[in-house]
Design an enzyme around this catalytic site. Sequence first.
Site, PDB file in Angstrom:
ATOM      1  N   MET A  79     -14.690   4.248   1.703  1.00 44.51           N
ATOM      2  CA  MET A  79     -14.094   4.102   3.003  1.00 44.51           C
ATOM      3  C   MET A  79     -12.924   3.119   2.848  1.00 44.51           C
ATOM      4  SD  MET A  79     -17.246   4.345   5.652  1.00 44.51           S
ATOM      5  CE  MET A  79     -16.289   4.349   6.944  1.00 44.51           C
ATOM      6  N   HIS A  80     -11.917   3.028   3.593  1.00 44.61           N
ATOM      7  CA  HIS A  80     -11.048   1.863   3.952  1.00 44.61           C
ATOM      8  C   HIS A  80      -9.805   1.966   2.928  1.00 44.61           C
ATOM      9  CE1 HIS A  80     -14.311   0.283   6.279  1.00 44.61           C
ATOM     10  NE2 HIS A  80     -14.884   0.026   5.292  1.00 44.61           N
ATOM     11  N   ASP A 236     -18.488   7.687   3.184  1.00 44.31           N
ATOM     12  CA  ASP A 236     -19.389   7.871   2.077  1.00 44.31           C
ATOM     13  C   ASP A 236     -20.851   7.301   2.765  1.00 44.31           C
ATOM     14  OD1 ASP A 236     -18.981   5.212   2.295  1.00 44.31           O
ATOM     15  OD2 ASP A 236     -18.807   4.747   0.032  1.00 44.31           O
TER      16      ASP A 236
END
Length: 485
Positions: A79-80, A236
Amino acid sequence: MYLGMDIGTSSVKAVLANDAGAIVATASRELALSHPAPLWSEQDPDAWVDAAIDAVDDLAAARPRETAQVRGVGLAGQMHGATLLGAGGQPLRPAILWNDGRSHAECAELERRCPSLHAISGNLAMAGFTAPKLVWVARHEPDVFARVAHVLLPKAYVRYRLTGEMVEDMSDAAGTLWLDVGRRCWSETILEATGLGLHHMPRLVEGSQPCAVLSPDFARRWGMAPGVVVAGGAGDNAASAIGLGAIAPGDAFLSLGTSGVLFRVTERFAPAPRSAVHAFCHALPGLWHQMGVMLSAAASLGWLARILATPESELLAPLGEAVERPSPVQFLPYLDGERTPHNDATAAGAFVGLRSATGRDDIVQAVLEGVAFAVRDNLAAMGGSSPAIAQVDLVGGGSRSALWAQIIADVLGIPVHRVEEGDVGAALGAARLGRLAATREEPAKVCTRPRRLASFVPHASTMAAYDEAYRQWRKLYPALKELSA
């Protein structure tokens, strides 16, 4: 047959799952990380694509008949990560990853610019999130920022390359800090505070929703029929929840991957920004989840193995499957800063209590316990919300260690269950989302719980010793923070 891909930090994993829900084949390719400056963590976006293609190539070569039967594809991903694309869809710079702490100063700036940030996003501004990274790019790389046409997360970039579509699911989008998490839509208010607009963002879909089809070139390459459906997928951790059947309020798991995550499903948007707990959308419609996040979990053991030039298995072997008492050494696992509960990108790791008699086993045990204590911090941070976490399933690379599982059970005081396919849970969850997109089945039918391989219950005597050790460990961060201030 259904294909799931997990675009991780250290590797890309691909799995084939059959109609019975069983994994019939797996493949993976390693990824390299770059740390060009202190607190920086970057990857080449095209390396994700190459690794994903190579992994599916491996599946197609080893299992051509099964690969040819694929009807749906799902993607999960770290992520991110800020993947910045120009007008032609090409990356403008290396992706800035989730464990990159360079934008910690920009977090305060973003919260100043957008006073409603917490209410809309449900989360603190943290250096790991995507939005502060763009504030940093605007300030330090203005020429790059001026050319940004699209911002994608890692798995969305891989999907774009496989399908030609720029799409993101709700669970991953929630981790950008640009999502109105309660309403499940992009927030123009927060985007404006970072100098962006809706035109920079991909189209939003639910994780189980079909959003694209695999390009004809890749379908031919892998021997698949035309029109293979690609799902919205998931970040995830939400994908791991799908793989574990964690789709009802109160379901929980602990992921010991590169980072560590304590995950709980909620039936409503339940923000808790003051304790640095994340409140995100789940990968299924009408569900949300909370996460406590540690930036260095299994990565802490990997770091120790690297500096001692010794495989992890050799470090763990002398300790067996249980310990009688806590290590005399204590370890803070803040090698890349920390999120929950400190929200401190500049926090540092430390060993405390080293003596001339300290041996390697003491240090290895301290690393395992330091991560377990950090998990307990996360459990405490999430304790004010209901339902309470009464037990957890354990997934990720660290789940392979029975010793670590027992230490975590003793530190948390709740049962811990090691489950089948625990180290490919996100890829399996992605495959399940691909199946839901292709078949429109009910999630409860597809998202079943995996078989439990072993259960670890707390030992009363060790629990008491760990309670005291944890109280002492809790004093380390504020003391060391004061010294480094």
